[in-house]
Every structure is written in C-alpha cells, then in structure tokens.
Scaffold this motif. Structure first.
Motif, PDB file in Angstrom:
ATOM      1  N   ARG A 204       0.835  -1.208   0.000  1.00 48.59           N
ATOM      2  CA  ARG A 204       0.000   0.000   0.000  1.00 48.59           C
ATOM      3  C   ARG A 204       0.865   1.251   0.000  1.00 48.59           C
ATOM      4  NH1 ARG A 204      -3.222  -3.903   2.399  1.00 48.59           N
ATOM      5  NH2 ARG A 204      -4.948  -4.331   0.976  1.00 48.59           N
ATOM      6  N   HIS A 205       1.996   1.195   0.671  1.00 52.69           N
ATOM      7  CA  HIS A 205       3.029   2.224   0.561  1.00 52.69           C
ATOM      8  C   HIS A 205       4.384   1.515   0.547  1.00 52.69           C
ATOM      9  CE1 HIS A 205      -0.038   5.206   1.956  1.00 52.69           C
ATOM     10  NE2 HIS A 205       0.626   5.968   1.100  1.00 52.69           N
ATOM     11  N   TYR A 206       5.198   1.875  -0.390  1.00 56.70           N
ATOM     12  CA  TYR A 206       6.534   1.305  -0.502  1.00 56.70           C
ATOM     13  C   TYR A 206       7.390   1.746   0.682  1.00 56.70           C
ATOM     14  CZ  TYR A 206      11.264   0.562  -2.325  1.00 56.70           C
ATOM     15  OH  TYR A 206      12.577   0.184  -2.491  1.00 56.70           O
ATOM     16  N   LEU A 207       8.125   0.810   1.254  1.00 53.96           N
ATOM     17  CA  LEU A 207       9.064   1.117   2.324  1.00 53.96           C
ATOM     18  C   LEU A 207      10.484   0.810   1.851  1.00 53.96           C
ATOM     19  CD1 LEU A 207       7.233  -0.376   5.447  1.00 53.96           C
ATOM     20  CD2 LEU A 207       7.389   2.032   4.774  1.00 53.96           C
ATOM     21  N   PRO A 208      11.407   1.765   1.936  1.00 55.51           N
ATOM     22  CA  PRO A 208      12.790   1.511   1.525  1.00 55.51           C
ATOM     23  C   PRO A 208      13.425   0.402   2.360  1.00 55.51           C
ATOM     24  CG  PRO A 208      12.391   3.864   1.818  1.00 55.51           C
ATOM     25  CD  PRO A 208      11.196   3.162   2.370  1.00 55.51           C
ATOM     26  N   ILE A 209      14.446  -0.214   1.799  1.00 56.51           N
ATOM     27  CA  ILE A 209      15.150  -1.309   2.466  1.00 56.51           C
ATOM     28  C   ILE A 209      15.663  -0.868   3.836  1.00 56.51           C
ATOM     29  CG2 ILE A 209      17.165  -2.825   2.354  1.00 56.51           C
ATOM     30  CD1 ILE A 209      14.953  -3.702   0.538  1.00 56.51           C
ATOM     31  N   THR A 210      16.204   0.337   3.918  1.00 53.36           N
ATOM     32  CA  THR A 210      16.748   0.807   5.195  1.00 53.36           C
ATOM     33  C   THR A 210      15.673   0.875   6.272  1.00 53.36           C
ATOM     34  OG1 THR A 210      16.460   3.088   4.412  1.00 53.36           O
ATOM     35  CG2 THR A 210      18.647   2.108   4.165  1.00 53.36           C
ATOM     36  N   ILE A 211      14.460   1.248   5.904  1.00 54.09           N
ATOM     37  CA  ILE A 211      13.359   1.326   6.864  1.00 54.09           C
ATOM     38  C   ILE A 211      12.963  -0.079   7.319  1.00 54.09           C
ATOM     39  CG2 ILE A 211      10.957   1.990   7.198  1.00 54.09           C
ATOM     40  CD1 ILE A 211      12.853   4.350   7.137  1.00 54.09           C
ATOM     41  N   ILE A 212      12.887  -1.013   6.380  1.00 50.26           N
ATOM     42  CA  ILE A 212      12.549  -2.399   6.742  1.00 50.26           C
ATOM     43  C   ILE A 212      13.593  -2.958   7.696  1.00 50.26           C
ATOM     44  CG2 ILE A 212      12.182  -4.731   5.859  1.00 50.26           C
ATOM     45  CD1 ILE A 212      11.166  -3.497   3.262  1.00 50.26           C
ATOM     46  N   LYS A 213      14.858  -2.648   7.456  1.00 51.74           N
ATOM     47  CA  LYS A 213      15.914  -3.101   8.360  1.00 51.74           C
ATOM     48  C   LYS A 213      15.766  -2.483   9.743  1.00 51.74           C
ATOM     49  CE  LYS A 213      19.686  -4.160   5.126  1.00 51.74           C
ATOM     50  NZ  LYS A 213      21.067  -3.776   4.739  1.00 51.74           N
ATOM     51  N   GLN A 214      15.397  -1.225   9.791  1.00 54.29           N
ATOM     52  CA  GLN A 214      15.191  -0.576  11.083  1.00 54.29           C
ATOM     53  C   GLN A 214      14.059  -1.249  11.851  1.00 54.29           C
ATOM     54  OE1 GLN A 214      14.546   3.585  10.269  1.00 54.29           O
ATOM     55  NE2 GLN A 214      16.608   3.876   9.433  1.00 54.29           N
ATOM     56  N   VAL A 215      13.005  -1.625  11.136  1.00 54.49           N
ATOM     57  CA  VAL A 215      11.898  -2.325  11.785  1.00 54.49           C
ATOM     58  C   VAL A 215      12.369  -3.676  12.321  1.00 54.49           C
ATOM     59  CG1 VAL A 215       9.665  -3.435  11.399  1.00 54.49           C
ATOM     60  CG2 VAL A 215      10.112  -1.161  10.449  1.00 54.49           C
ATOM     61  N   ILE A 216      13.135  -4.404  11.515  1.00 55.08           N
ATOM     62  CA  ILE A 216      13.660  -5.706  11.951  1.00 55.08           C
ATOM     63  C   ILE A 216      14.548  -5.540  13.171  1.00 55.08           C
ATOM     64  CG2 ILE A 216      15.218  -7.590  11.296  1.00 55.08           C
ATOM     65  CD1 ILE A 216      14.154  -7.235   8.413  1.00 55.08           C
ATOM     66  N   GLU A 217      15.415  -4.539  13.143  1.00 58.90           N
ATOM     67  CA  GLU A 217      16.295  -4.277  14.285  1.00 58.90           C
ATOM     68  C   GLU A 217      15.465  -4.034  15.544  1.00 58.90           C
ATOM     69  OE1 GLU A 217      19.760  -4.354  15.851  1.00 58.90           O
ATOM     70  OE2 GLU A 217      20.106  -3.520  13.860  1.00 58.90           O
ATOM     71  N   SER A 218      14.439  -3.209  15.423  1.00 58.77           N
ATOM     72  CA  SER A 218      13.616  -2.903  16.590  1.00 58.77           C
ATOM     73  C   SER A 218      12.837  -4.122  17.065  1.00 58.77           C
ATOM     74  CB  SER A 218      12.659  -1.742  16.270  1.00 58.77           C
ATOM     75  OG  SER A 218      11.749  -2.077  15.233  1.00 58.77           O
ATOM     76  N   MET A 219      12.433  -4.996  16.160  1.00 57.32           N
ATOM     77  CA  MET A 219      11.737  -6.227  16.551  1.00 57.32           C
ATOM     78  C   MET A 219      12.596  -7.068  17.481  1.00 57.32           C
ATOM     79  SD  MET A 219      10.056  -7.420  12.899  1.00 57.32           S
ATOM     80  CE  MET A 219       9.560  -9.030  13.536  1.00 57.32           C
ATOM     81  N   SER A 220      13.899  -7.123  17.201  1.00 60.63           N
ATOM     82  CA  SER A 220      14.781  -7.951  18.019  1.00 60.63           C
ATOM     83  C   SER A 220      14.867  -7.446  19.447  1.00 60.63           C
ATOM     84  CB  SER A 220      16.178  -8.023  17.393  1.00 60.63           C
ATOM     85  OG  SER A 220      16.852  -6.764  17.472  1.00 60.63           O
ATOM     86  N   TYR A 221      14.681  -6.143  19.643  1.00 54.38           N
ATOM     87  CA  TYR A 221      14.734  -5.581  20.996  1.00 54.38           C
ATOM     88  C   TYR A 221      13.574  -6.086  21.854  1.00 54.38           C
ATOM     89  CZ  TYR A 221      17.969  -2.243  18.783  1.00 54.38           C
ATOM     90  OH  TYR A 221      19.007  -1.656  18.091  1.00 54.38           O
TER      91      TYR A 221
END
Length: 549
Positions: A204-221
């Motif tokens: 629905r909205h494109y998310l850049p790779i860097t943003i997806i990585k930031q989300v993954i990083e935060s998930m691990s916390y």
C-alpha cells in the motif's frame, strides 16, 4: 477602543489558557500522570519482555568499556554470536567518555562476557530453541558463575540473552560509566510461543530497504521473531520475479521496487537478529496489480480480480512466483492469503461463468478450488501454507491438513481451528491491528492467544500471534511510531508466561516498564511514540519526562 481591544485580548488569552488547562487535565486523566522519572520505582524490574524466572540483589556493578567476549561451544565458532556481541557492545557503550579506560582492568566489576552455546548451528526455523540463562555477578575470585555468563542451547537463545544483558546495562551520567543495578542477577528465560510476529505491508506504501531493516532491528529488541512481509497486494506488485519479469510493472513506479538481491538482503539481515521472514502472496483476491504486466491474469479488462480461475496460466504464474521465492525465503511458512474474495466478477464474466457451469461449480466452489490448488503448489515447493481465516470458515473440511489458519476477523476463531486439528496464529483485528490507532494499550496487552482453549494438546496447536501493520495510512514517515510501543505490549504477551502477564494492575506494574522500554527504544534511535496517548503515534501533549508519557 484600544482598551476594549486589550480587554478582549486578555479575555481570549484567559479562555485559551482555561481550555488548554482543561485539555491538559483531561489528557492527564487519560494518561494517568505519575511521579517524576527521578522517582522510578526501584522495586520494579525494568526488563521487556519480562523473563520467565529471575532473581536479583541490591548491588551496583561497573562494566568495563573494553568488555571482551569469551565464546564457548563444542562444535565450532559462531559468527552470528560474535557479530551480535559487537552490535550490542556498541549499544551498551553508546555514550563515549574521556574517563573510559582511565580505570585499571581490576577496577571494573564486569570485564568479560562468557557465552556458552551447546550448538553453533545457525539454522533458523519455526520452533528453534530460544531459551537462555543469564548470570551477572561480581567476580570475587571464588564465584563459579564468573562475571557475566550467558548459556543457551542455540545461537538464537544466546542472542536473546545478549538483548537482556544490554537492558541491564545503564549509563550513569554522573560517573560517566555503564553500570548494572540490582546485581547479582540470575535469569532463566524462554518464550511462551514459537511464533511472535509483526506484519509489515509494503504494497500500500513502498518502504525503503533501510526502513525495513530498522523495523527488523527494533523487533529484536522486543524478542519478536517473525517478519510477515506482505509484499504484494492489489495496489502494487513491487517484487522482482525472474520467471515472470513483467509482474513488477505493477509497482507504483520504477523507483518503488524490490530486486531479488534486496529480498536476499532483508532475509540475511533478519537472520542475524534471530528473525524469520514469512512472505505473503495473497490469492485469488487482492491481486489486481498482477495484471498490469500480464493482463491475461484478469478475468477481463473490466473485471480484474479475483484472478482468472479458468486458466492454467494463472497457476503457472503462481508456481513460478513460489519457485523463485523459495530460493530466497528459507522459512517453512508461506502465506497464501485467501481473504476477502468476492466472486461476483467470476459470475459476471462470460467465459468464467461458462467454465463454472461446465464444472458444476458455484463461485464459492471455485474459491475453494483456487485456494486448494494454490496450496498444492506451495506444498510441492516444500512450503507449509498459511491462509487467512476465511478459508477455514468457508471450507474447513477440505483444507490441506498442514494449513496454518491465520485469525484476523475477531475473537473465538482459534478455538474452532485447533478443535479441528489445525494450527493457528492469532491476530484479532480488534486488538492487534496496529493501524487501528484508537485501540487502548490495555486491550493490546490483555489479548490472550489461548482464550477459550483449555485442552493442553489443542493449546500446543496455537503457534502464537502477530501484530499487523497495514499501510494504507502508513509510510516511511510514521511506520515506527505506529508500530511502537504497542507492538511491545503484544510481544510481552507472546514471550512471557501467562502468569506474569495476567496482571490485574497494569498501571502499577506493566505501564512503568513499558514506558521505560519505550524510552530505551528512543535511546536506540527508534522513534517510538508515547505509551499512553489517546491515539497511537500522537506526539506528546506537553513538556515532560520520557518516562511518564
């Protein structure tokens, strides 16, 4: 005239002040303002999610900025653990000081972190052992525990132990050193559920790779371990599919696409954080964008979804997509969607309607036929199919027995699913849809995946749950604020024991810890929104400490 104007101006100012005061008081009632951050309740353990078992003391230990890693395993080294240690060391010692290194090695209480892993095998799959033990104590030369020790059966358990250790470490601004409070610590921890997910919608909205990585990083916390990547939907098809290269003509633009290499990069990055990536290709509905590159997939130019059920070409394309994606995504679960399928288009398209009559099918029958055929394709590629609950609600008796049913419409579905022997994932939209901005934090936290399921064997069929971020009104500008901190509330429900999370006093026990975790996310450069806003992702209503917003 000037005097009247001045008086009027003063009156207006008074009214504005009164309104602001009323708003502030009203918001204060909603938010439940507490004592200042300088008076944090020292009786609470500020760890998120709360560990299964723990004991602690009252000592304060200093941590050497030159903290070293000693890794032990019977079957070789682990680059994942070593890289994780380096990453967490950078988090722990984020503040630099000229005093670092001014003490002698013996002056620090903790100068070495020992990580003992039974197996260095880094295979990541559903149900991998994520348990760990963490011991933190002053090395007095007699302790068998040592300074700080993490013990785990797998590298992924060790990584969770590193996260918990990092949360124990606090920077003391007065001494300009990192310290561990309430030591010594003994923590025995493991997740309650093997599947703890977050859906991220990039269609629905494109998310850049860097943003997806930031989300993954935060998930691990927060110890979430599955990224449900909803890559494709009716609005856009941004992923490169080498077998059918025109599919990504359905992207919003040529600059809003994911290459095969991008997808590999996401999967590899997630693995280093202990996170599986479950892709979704939603069929037969939610697929209009497919026909931009291949119009034959549409029933007609005026009737573009569900995909054409009559053509082998449709299923050839699905098989090609799944074959290409199987090379990228090693996780055993693959989401095939199957939700919100409206068959009026099939009935109103002459050649499809004729096909239905020739096969003695109704639209409902064709829906079942499509889903089951897609499931067969997935199983042939060694996937375990996941489908939204409409498939179970409509033709539960005919679903592939390996199917994992994904709840979303409301409560009470998983008890029916597991009673029929299927596995289930909980995402009740009333509480765990993050794009529903008005869901109270208490409702997010109190959503119980095993509600209504008392049989122990049936409880084991509930894999866990997932918070979902649909992105119709979310893009890179607000994605993290919309996810956090409410996703953390669900994360603790999925990780910590039911006894630990079934509290009757959320304001005095859970809320302060979640506020603390939200501020930890902020310190780690994750723009998590205030915890107790009336609506998610709202900014603060006024001046105040991070720890009471």
């Amino acid at each position: 005239m000037c005097s009247k104007f001045l008086n009027l101006h003063l009156i207006l100012l008074f009214l504005c002040f009164a309104f602001a005061s009323f708003s502030f008081i009203a918001e204060g009632r909603i938010l439940g303002f507490k004592k200042s951050a300088e008076e944090l309740d020292e009786s609470l353990v500020y760890l998120w999610p709360i560990p299964k078992e723990f004991r602690h003391g009252n000592d304060t230990l200093s941590v050497d900025p030159d903290l070293s890693l000693q890794f032990q395993s019977d079957d070789g080294d682990s680059p994942l653990v070593r890289d994780s240690f380096i990453r967490y060391k950078q988090i722990i010692f984020k503040h630099r000081s000229k005093f670092y290194g001014s003490k002698s090695q013996a002056a620090y209480d903790i100068s070495k972190l020992t990580v003992v892993v039974r197996s260095a095998d880094d295979t990541l799959q559903l149900g991998v052992d994520e348990s760990y033990s963490l011991y933190v104590a002053k090395d007095d030369g007699r302790s068998i525990i040592g300074e700080a020790t993490i013990e785990a059966n797998t590298v992924y358990g060790a990584m969770h132990g590193l996260e918990t250790f990092s949360q124990l470490c606090t920077f003391n601004y007065e001494t300009k050193s990192v310290e561990v409070y309430q030591a010594p610590w003994y923590i025995q921890d493991e997740p309650r559920f093997p599947f703890r997910g977050l859906l991220l919608d990039t269609a629905r909205h494109y998310l850049p790779i860097t943003i997806i990585k930031q989300v993954i990083e935060s998930m691990s916390y927060a110890k979430l371990n599955v990224l449900h990547w909803h890559i494709i939907d009716e609005e856009s098809f941004p992923l490169e599919i080498p077998s059918y290269p025109d599919l990504w003509k359905g992207a919003y633009s040529k600059l809003e696409r994911y290459t095969v290499e991008d997808a590999y990069e996401i999967v590899d990055f997630a693995k280093t954080r202990g996170i599986n990536v479950m892709p979704e290709v939603d069929v037969p509905g939610h697929a209009e964008s497919w026909g931009v590159g291949y119009p034959d997939l549409w029933p007609s130019l005026t009737c573009s979804e569900p995909l054409d059920v009559t053509k082998n070409f449709t299923f050839d394309v699905i098989a090609g997509i799944l074959a290409d994606m199987r090379k990228i995504f090693p996780f055993e679960l693959f989401h095939l969607g199957g939700d919100e399928v409206h068959t009026d288009c099939w009935n109103s398209t002459p050649h499809v309607n004729q096909w239905l009559q020739e096969h003695n099918m109704t639209g409902k029958d064709a829906y079942q036929y499509f889903v089951l055929r897609a499931q067969d394709i997935a199983v042939a590629q060694n996937w375990t199919p996941v489908n939204w609950e409409e498939t179970f609600n409509t033709f539960k008796a005919n679903l592939n027995p390996r199917t994992v049913v994904h709840n979303w419409l409301g409560p009470g579905v998983c008890p029916q699913v597991v009673a029929k022997g299927f596995r289930c994932i909980v995402s009740n939209q009333g509480v765990w849809y993050l794009d529903h901005l008005d869901v109270p934090l208490e409702d997010v936290y109190n959503n119980e995946p095993l509600e209504g399921i008392n049989d122990s064997l049936q409880q084991e069929l509930v894999l866990g749950g997932e918070v979902c971020l649909w992105s119709e009104r979310v893009d890179a500008s607000v994605v993290q604020q919309t996810i956090w901190p409410r996703a953390a509330a669900a994360a603790e429900r999925l990780w910590s024991s039911r006894e630990a999370t079934s509290t009757t006093n959320i304001n005095s026990t859970v809320l302060p810890r979640l506020e603390y975790f939200r501020c930890l996310l902020n310190r780690r450069e994750i723009p998590a929104a205030p915890v107790t806003n009336q609506y998610a992702r709202m900014p603060p209503i006024g001046p105040g400490s991070c720890y009471v917003q």
